[in-house]
Design a protein around this motif. Structure first.
Motif, mmCIF file in Angstrom:
data_model
loop_
_atom_site.group_PDB
_atom_site.id
_atom_site.type_symbol
_atom_site.label_atom_id
_atom_site.label_comp_id
_atom_site.label_asym_id
_atom_site.label_seq_id
_atom_site.Cartn_x
_atom_site.Cartn_y
_atom_site.Cartn_z
ATOM 1 N N PRO A 89 1.472 17.603 6.916
ATOM 2 C CA PRO A 89 2.338 16.672 6.176
ATOM 3 C C PRO A 89 1.843 15.226 6.276
ATOM 4 N N LEU A 90 0.691 14.983 5.699
ATOM 5 C CA LEU A 90 0.063 13.658 5.687
ATOM 6 C C LEU A 90 0.782 12.748 4.704
ATOM 7 N N ASN A 91 1.005 11.501 5.101
ATOM 8 C CA ASN A 91 1.667 10.528 4.228
ATOM 9 C C ASN A 91 0.919 9.207 4.309
ATOM 10 N N SER A 92 -0.028 9.015 3.406
ATOM 11 C CA SER A 92 -0.819 7.794 3.391
ATOM 12 C C SER A 92 -0.938 7.299 1.956
ATOM 13 N N PRO A 93 -0.523 6.054 1.684
ATOM 14 C CA PRO A 93 -0.098 5.032 2.641
ATOM 15 C C PRO A 93 1.311 5.298 3.150
ATOM 16 N N GLN A 94 1.629 4.698 4.279
ATOM 17 C CA GLN A 94 2.970 4.818 4.808
ATOM 18 C C GLN A 94 3.916 3.841 4.092
ATOM 19 N N SER A 95 5.211 4.079 4.250
ATOM 20 C CA SER A 95 6.203 3.213 3.625
ATOM 21 C C SER A 95 6.107 1.795 4.178
ATOM 22 N N VAL A 96 6.496 0.837 3.357
ATOM 23 C CA VAL A 96 6.559 -0.550 3.805
ATOM 24 C C VAL A 96 7.707 -0.730 4.788
ATOM 25 N N GLN A 97 8.870 -0.175 4.447
ATOM 26 C CA GLN A 97 10.020 -0.261 5.348
ATOM 27 C C GLN A 97 9.774 0.661 6.536
ATOM 28 N N GLY B 13 8.789 -2.596 -0.472
ATOM 29 C CA GLY B 13 9.819 -2.222 0.485
ATOM 30 C C GLY B 13 11.230 -2.290 -0.039
ATOM 31 N N ARG B 14 11.449 -1.803 -1.266
ATOM 32 C CA ARG B 14 12.796 -1.875 -1.849
ATOM 33 C C ARG B 14 13.422 -0.512 -2.116
ATOM 34 N N ALA B 15 12.821 0.567 -1.625
ATOM 35 C CA ALA B 15 13.308 1.905 -1.964
ATOM 36 C C ALA B 15 14.392 2.380 -1.008
ATOM 37 N N TYR B 16 15.381 3.043 -1.569
ATOM 38 C CA TYR B 16 16.297 3.916 -0.834
ATOM 39 C C TYR B 16 15.825 5.356 -1.057
ATOM 40 N N PHE B 17 16.093 6.201 -0.074
ATOM 41 C CA PHE B 17 15.832 7.632 -0.227
ATOM 42 C C PHE B 17 17.186 8.323 -0.340
ATOM 43 N N GLY B 18 17.660 8.479 -1.577
ATOM 44 C CA GLY B 18 18.938 9.141 -1.808
ATOM 45 C C GLY B 18 18.725 10.621 -2.060
ATOM 46 N N VAL B 19 19.426 11.474 -1.331
ATOM 47 C CA VAL B 19 19.186 12.910 -1.421
ATOM 48 C C VAL B 19 20.481 13.674 -1.186
#
Length: 302
Positions: free
Chosen positions: A164-172, A104-110
């Motif tokens: 748009p399946l996303n597995s596993p999901q994000s921790v955050q 759980g340490r990610a930022y999504f910078g875009v």
């Protein structure tokens, strides 16, 4: 107030053969010094503001995954991913993977992307600016949908995802914080207010320039019914820190004054590249004289 370190340069004095060891050492030192976050650019050629295109440039998300394995607490993000480089569904999967594997340490910078040279060089389509902003907005919509676990088809102008399946999901949860790079007042800052959790502004704009951008962001938030206080305000700068402030560098007290003035304007996190990043003394000064003080500085409006 928080401090973040950006690493835009991978051309080190001990050469390419030791690049991985040097980058890992910098990440570890940054964490020990108390930095809140670590950022790399999402470029494939070195940018002209830093050095010649031929200089070493690591792919951003792979570099962050490597840094995640060498650290335990520091947040990790791209400053920022160009929307043209990766299909949005795959980009969300990439960011989610980093978040899961780093606990759980990610930022999504875009952002909307700008470096036409590397697009042409590597065969990546480079649409006109207006289309890039359309693609950015659709990417942000897809990211929110995937992190909600909503698998219904996405039908956009530029992107169509049947599942748009996303597995596993994000921790955050509900998702990694979304930081949108850029200072455009009409489109970029409106997207920050509508879809983002953070903005990134250039410190070189100065006090008046920063205040103008913050005022515009506040206006977009009010128009959309979004609490302005929910947005993390960050700045980007390039600094050299030394014990005595020699040769145009900053001493500890001068750096603290700089960060304090940003906090007075409501900046939550000051992110900067460290020009003497290979110098362990700079990290020692940060760890013992700067970070402990800056962490206690109250941010206006918080």
């Amino acid at each position: 107030m928080r401090l973040g370190i950006q690493i835009p340069n991978f051309t080190y004095t001990n050469g390419q053969a030791q690049l991985g060891d040097t980058f890992a050492q910098i990440a570890e030192r940054a964490e020990r010094a108390g930095f809140y976050s670590l950022w790399v650019m999402d470029h494939f050629f070195q940018i002209h503001m830093v050095g010649p295109a031929e200089n070493e440039m690591l792919e951003g998300w792979s570099a962050l995954a490597f840094a995640a394995a060498r650290t335990n607490r520091i947040k990790l993000g791209t400053m920022v991913t160009g929307v043209t480089y990766r299909h949005p569904g795959l980009l969300v999967k990439t960011a989610t993977t980093l978040d899961v594997l780093s606990h759980g340490r990610a930022y999504f910078g875009v952002g909307a992307a700008w470096n036409e040279q590397e697009h042409a060089g590597l065969g990546v389509p480079f649409p006109p600016l207006g289309e890039r902003f359309e693609r950015l907005e659709e990417t942000l919509q897809i990211a929110h949908q995937m992190w909600k676990g909503d698998e219904k088809p996405f039908e956009g102008k530029h992107y169509q995802l049947t599942r748009p399946l996303n597995s596993p999901q994000s921790v955050q949860r509900p998702h990694p914080p979304i930081l949108i790079g850029g200072t455009g007042e009409r489109k970029t800052l409106r997207m920050v207010a509508q879809y983002g959790d953070g903005c990134n502004l250039f410190a070189r704009l100065g006090k008046e320039g920063l205040q103008q951008k913050l005022d515009v962001l506040r206006g977009h938030c009010e128009a959309l019914g979004r609490p302005y206080e929910e947005i993390e305000k960050t700045t980007l700068d390039s600094l050299k820190i030394t014990r005595d402030g020699r040769n145009g560098s900053l001493s500890a007290s001068a750096a603290i004054d700089l960060f304090g003035s940003l906090a007075e304007q409501g900046i939550d996190q000051a992110i900067f590249s460290l020009q003497n990043v290979e110098d362990i003394e700079a990290f020692d000064i940060l760890a013992t004289e700067i970070v402990p003080v800056v962490e206690k500085i109250a941010v206006a409006g918080r």
